[in-house]
Design an enzyme around this catalytic site. Structure first.
Site, PDB file in Angstrom:
ATOM      1  N   ASP A 519      47.054  33.197  35.727  1.00  0.00           N
ATOM      2  CA  ASP A 519      47.841  33.387  36.946  1.00  0.00           C
ATOM      3  C   ASP A 519      48.978  34.370  36.684  1.00  0.00           C
ATOM      4  O   ASP A 519      49.060  34.970  35.621  1.00  0.00           O
ATOM      5  CB  ASP A 519      48.386  32.035  37.447  1.00  0.00           C
ATOM      6  CG  ASP A 519      49.124  31.286  36.347  1.00  0.00           C
ATOM      7  OD1 ASP A 519      49.387  31.871  35.273  1.00  0.00           O
ATOM      8  OD2 ASP A 519      49.445  30.107  36.560  1.00  0.00           O
ATOM      9  N   ASP A 520      49.864  34.517  37.655  1.00  0.00           N
ATOM     10  CA  ASP A 520      50.939  35.498  37.510  1.00  0.00           C
ATOM     11  C   ASP A 520      52.157  34.879  36.839  1.00  0.00           C
ATOM     12  O   ASP A 520      53.253  34.876  37.385  1.00  0.00           O
ATOM     13  CB  ASP A 520      51.285  36.095  38.879  1.00  0.00           C
ATOM     14  CG  ASP A 520      50.123  36.912  39.407  1.00  0.00           C
ATOM     15  OD1 ASP A 520      49.524  37.653  38.600  1.00  0.00           O
ATOM     16  OD2 ASP A 520      49.793  36.785  40.591  1.00  0.00           O
TER      17      ASP A 520
END
Ligand code: WT7
Length: 653
Positions: A519-520
């Protein structure tokens, strides 16, 4: 040396199988290590699948216990009150030992102080302290009376502190005046007073602090003001007699804020019985902690590592540990090795970033010390690269120590994939095998579980005692973040497993190697930072139109932060602007989150649906200049942006 509790792989395999096949029996056996006011009758009740009702996780139902009782009273009743709980080592040349009796008395007194401030079972107390003994004491005092602690790492800014205090609705804040971090004075009171002001001005948050209790650690931070109550004065007037509040299994124990890929940091909730069993059991097995050993974890109690492997796991096991206020390189890069020899430390637990940093000073520092007490070397927080692993093993462990590369998360409460010293054959770069009760599943891009050697999304198929129970005040975010996985086309590909947010690889021996976040989220020196948070901080800069942040490889930090910033028409990315942008992040989040590099972006590369193409930004940040290495760029709205970004990358700083 064979492990004291698990001596070989055959025994591990047998115990692991039992933990999955006969969990009642297995956890029944493990439960014997604890004091239960009332024993549990039902092992667990779990629903991971939102289509079958709200996601819900309960363990050890029917039990009553208390973590502070298990960490203190129980050892004192067993005649171990004079054992050392903490060898505290200050930033400079101060040190002091605290016995279990002494810690017990401080905890009882401080619990009474909290009560005198109106704190009752279920109320939240915010703690913003450096690594002084008062930090674990304040946490245990909360646990003793059933208050919920919310520790905020001392490196967070006033804004970050205020937003956490407001979110968890803490009315009491425990802090210190100031502290030296290496050669720098950190004025915590200034930060706290700013946070207090921010809260008072924030009508929307509608929350204020009633009391600010201050440990007087460093008077250079300036005199206390009217709103500050000195810790010592309150303690002097407090009784050392404080009965334990017996807690139900699922009563909240603490909240700890952590970053995700979107939005504001979330308050991860851990509860009583499951967290107790998980933190203490993993501690005992993963460090092969034997009575009399001296253990040292360099983490800060402001992160989950300090919660599970300083305040709770070791204390519940009656361990003797080093509590370190300083940093590994101050006053010299030999500091850790001196402390290890001074206290004859047997288990040393630190982060790969610390290993890489110490490695950069050369092996003469560890080599100049005996270090022969060491048996287990732990690693946590980020993948440890094989080069650092080998240096750690050779120059610190002298080839005689087990390396425990422990993979876990704030949300998992404790170790999940890890070697067991003296049992698990090691491989550099591998967190190796799942702990008891942990059943990993590696999913492919369609959400299908894969067998054998493979790579993909790391998920966990069933609940374990230390699993988070929720995100404070946000059931929907809890379910979406941890139990639903989507593919690129936004189709749900998994809905009945715990989603870790990490990718991993499994080899033919069933060993796991964690390869990083999917994910970020950026992992800087083992600190987890959400790109969304960074972008929202950068956009506070008055001439910022838009910002996008990605991670890029860094030799010491693991990952570093790279920001692409679009400025208002007519504004140039001068060194002053770069500095001002970094300053915004320092004040919105904290110095540890300041971007390492900032570059001008005439515009951000986006898809037609307006999604930022981070993949391209990551390549540019990593120094790739050949567009053919950028992957598929056909969906970009304006391909000329790439050339402009590459041109501007030359001036990143
Ligand atoms: C993330 C969790 C675990 C306590 C400290 C950090 C990364 C953690 C390892 C490891 C590879 C690791 C993961 C994970 N991570 N340990 N041994 N090998 N990666 O807790 O802030 O909740 O961060 O740290 O990406 O998801 P956290």
């Amino acid at each position: 040396m064979a492990g004291a509790y698990v001596s070989n792989m055959a025994q591990y395999n047998k115990m692991y199988r039992q933990s999955l096949d006969e969990p009642e029996k297995f956890w029944g056996m493990m439960s014997k290590d604890f004091y239960w006011k009332e024993m549990w009758h039902t092992l667990n009740e779990v629903n991971f699948d939102y289509t079958k009702g709200p996601v819900s996780i309960k363990w050890f139902l029917g039990s009553k216990t208390n973590l502070a009782y298990n960490a203190l009273d129980r050892h004192i009743e067993a005649g171990k009150g004079d054992n050392i709980a903490f060898y505290w080592e200050g930033n400079d040349d101060e040190s002091r030992a605290y016995t279990y009796n002494e810690v017990y008395e401080m905890v009882c007194k401080f619990a009474n102080v909290l009560k005198s401030k109106g704190i009752k079972k279920g109320d939240t107390v915010a703690i913003y302290l450096p690594m002084v003994v008062e930090l674990p004491v304040a946490m245990l005092a909360c646990a003793r009376i059933g208050a919920v602690h919310s520790v905020v790492f001392g490196g967070f800014s006033a804004d970050a502190l205020a937003s956490r205090v407001a979110d968890c609705k803490a009315r009491v804040l425990v802090t210190a005046d100031g502290v030296m971090r290496a050669k720098k004075l950190v004025n915590l009171l200034d930060i706290v007073d700013n946070a207090d002001k921010i809260l008072k001005a924030d009508k929307e948050a509608n929350h204020k602090l009633d009391s600010i209790i201050v440990v007087e650690r460093n008077s250079k931070a300036g005199p206390l003001k009217e709103q500050h109550e000195p810790w010592n004065k309150l303690m002097a007037g407090a009784s050392a007699d404080c009965p334990v509040e017996w807690m139900d299994a699922e009563d909240p124990l603490f909240l700890l804020y952590t970053s995700g890929s979107t939005g504001k940091p979330k308050g991860v909730l851990h509860t009583t019985a499951g967290y107790m069993v998980w933190s203490a059991t993993t501690f005992k097995y993963v460090f092969d902690y034997r009575p009399g050993d001296v253990y040292w974890c360099t983490a800060d109690c402001g992160w989950i590592t300090g919660h599970s492997y300083i305040t709770y796991g070791p204390m519940i096991n009656g361990a003797t540990q080093v509590l370190f206020e300083g940093v590994p390189t101050h006053p010299t890069p030999a500091r850790c090795w001196e402390i290890i020899d001074k206290y004859k430390v047997n288990q040393f637990y630190t982060a790969p970033t610390a290993v890489r940093s110490l490695m950069s000073f050369g092996e003469q520092y560890p080599e100049g010390h005996s270090l022969k007490s060491l048996r287990v070397l732990g690693s946590v927080g980020e993948p440890i690269n094989p080069e650092a692993w080998r240096w750690y093993s050779k120059h610190v462990g002298r080839g005689q120590c087990s390396i425990s590369d422990t993979w876990w998360q704030t949300e998992t409460g404790g170790h999940m994939i890890t070697p067991l010293p003296g049992a698990t054959p090691q491989k550099p770069g591998f967190a190796t095998k799942p702990f008891f009760g942990v059943e990993p599943a590696i999913l492919d891009p369609d959400g299908k579980e894969q067998d054998g050697a493979c790579a993909g999304y790391l998920t966990i198929k069933r609940s374990w005692p230390g699993q988070l129970r929720g995100i404070y005040g946000d059931q929907e975010r809890f379910e979406k973040t941890y139990f639903q996985l989507f593919n690129g086309a936004n189709e749900m590909i998994s809905k009945d497993k715990y989603i870790t947010g990490d990718a991993c690889r499994r080899d033919k021996d069933g060993y796991y190697c964690i390869t990083g976040r999917i994910d970020d989220v950026i992992n800087v020196s083992g600190h987890r930072i959400g790109t969304a948070e960074l972008e929202s901080a950068l956009s506070q800069f008055e001439h910022c139109v838009e910002a996008a942040v990605v991670g890029f490889p860094h030799p010491i930090k693991g990952e570093a932060i790279y920001a692409f910033v679009t400025l208002e028409q007519g504004y140039e990315m001068t060194p002053e602007v770069q500095k001002a942008l970094k300053q915004v992040v320092r004040s919105e989040i904290g110095a540890f989150a300041a971007p390492d590099k900032i570059q001008f972006a005439p515009a951000l590369p986006k898809t037609r649906s307006g999604k930022i193409m981070r993949r391209i930004l990551r390549r540019i940040a990593a120094g790739v200049t050949d567009v053919s290495e950028f992957g598929d760029i056909s969906t970009i709205t304006d391909p000329s942006i790439i050339d402009e970004l590459l041109e501007n990358a030359k001036h990143a700083s």
